[in-house]
Design an enzyme around this catalytic site. Structure first.
Site, PDB file in Angstrom:
ATOM      1  N   SER A   1       0.915  -1.119   0.731  1.00 24.37           N
ATOM      2  CA  SER A   1      -0.151   0.168  -0.344  1.00 24.37           C
ATOM      3  C   SER A   1       0.705   1.404  -0.131  1.00 24.37           C
ATOM      4  O   SER A   1       1.464   1.270   0.595  1.00 24.37           O
ATOM      5  CB  SER A   1      -0.418  -0.284   1.242  1.00 24.37           C
TER       6      SER A   1
ATOM      7  N   TYR B   1      -1.048  -0.062  10.320  1.00 26.02           N
ATOM      8  CA  TYR B   1      -1.430  -0.563   9.415  1.00 26.02           C
ATOM      9  C   TYR B   1      -0.503  -0.248   8.616  1.00 26.02           C
ATOM     10  O   TYR B   1       0.378  -1.221   7.182  1.00 26.02           O
ATOM     11  CB  TYR B   1      -2.575   0.143   8.504  1.00 26.02           C
TER      12      TYR B   1
END
Length: 249
Positions: free
Chosen positions: A136, A149
């Protein structure tokens, strides 16, 4: 020759779209996920000769091993691993975040990914296959509430580069795909089911779609075998880099 791909997190979003993209191009797909009903829907839609549903929680190592042992003979020669299963939980700053959410993200995004990769490396090396890991932009660009995250996705990116180095000379290709904003169930999961928060994030933003990412994965997977995409970062045109924060007294 029919090729086979194993796609984790295949019950929604990037995973489900990728199952459709690869099967429609003639690949066999091992689709894994926790939601058996959704896996069965893919089998019903695309055909049991094209899709094998492997139902297990990616965090359950014993269940993973059992599912791999039960893969039918026609699907056993895996040419490509797409490590797509992953999630974000919570948007709170670190000092008020849930430790349970942090542990779930680490178990899912990191521990499970390396475990499955380790299991399949001998087969992938034997077939001169490929690994595509879904990272990501959060692994490169920090933002408030991204804490664990972002840390897990930074790991995925660096792990991919490390794999690429270790697998030098084997013919195995390794790619880290690093998407930005894409409209899937991602925000629903992150906010524990808050549809309003999801709608607010994506409305008017023209985000990427799951199909956009599936097309990208297929493109990477079908490049000539002498080419390797090391890292690929994607964002919608409407998203760009944030500025620095400044706290003022």
């Amino acid at each position: 020759m029919t090729r086979t791909v194993l796609i984790t997190g295949a019950t929604s979003g990037f995973g489900a779209a990728s199952v459709r993209r690869f099967t429609n191009a003639g690949w066999r797909v091992i689709a894994t996920g926790r939601r058996a009903d959704r896996l069965q829907m893919l089998v019903d839609e695309l055909g049991a000769d094209k899709v094998h549903a492997a139902h297990f929680d990616i965090r359950d190592e014993a269940a993973m091993d059992a599912a791999l042992a039960e893969v039918p003979e026609a699907f056993r020669d895996i040419d490509l691993l797409i490590n797509n299963a992953g999630l974000a939980l919570g948007t709170a700053p670190a000092q008020s975040a849930s430790l349970d959410d942090w542990r779930t993200m680490i178990d899912t995004n990191v521990t499970s990914l390396v475990t499955l990769t380790h299991r399949l490396l001998p087969a992938l090396i034997a077939r001169k296959g490929a690994i595509i890991n879904i990272s990501s932009i959060a692994g490169s660009y920090p933002y408030p509430g991204g804490n664990t995250y972002g840390g897990t996705k930074a790991f995925v990116t660096q792990f991919s580069l490390g794999l690429r180095s270790d697998l030098h000379g084997t013919g195995v290709r390794v790619t880290s795909i690093e998407p930005g904003m894409a409209e899937t169930e991602f925000t629903l999961v992150r906010t524990h089911g808050d549809q309003q928060a999801s709608d607010k994030l994506y409305t008017g933003a023209q985000p990427m779609t799951a199909e956009d990412i599936a097309d990208t994965l297929y493109w990477v997977a079908t490049l000539p075998p002498h080419l390797n995409i090391n890292r690929l970062e994607l964002m919608p045109v409407t998203q760009s880099f944030a500025g620095f924060q400044v706290a003022r007294k």
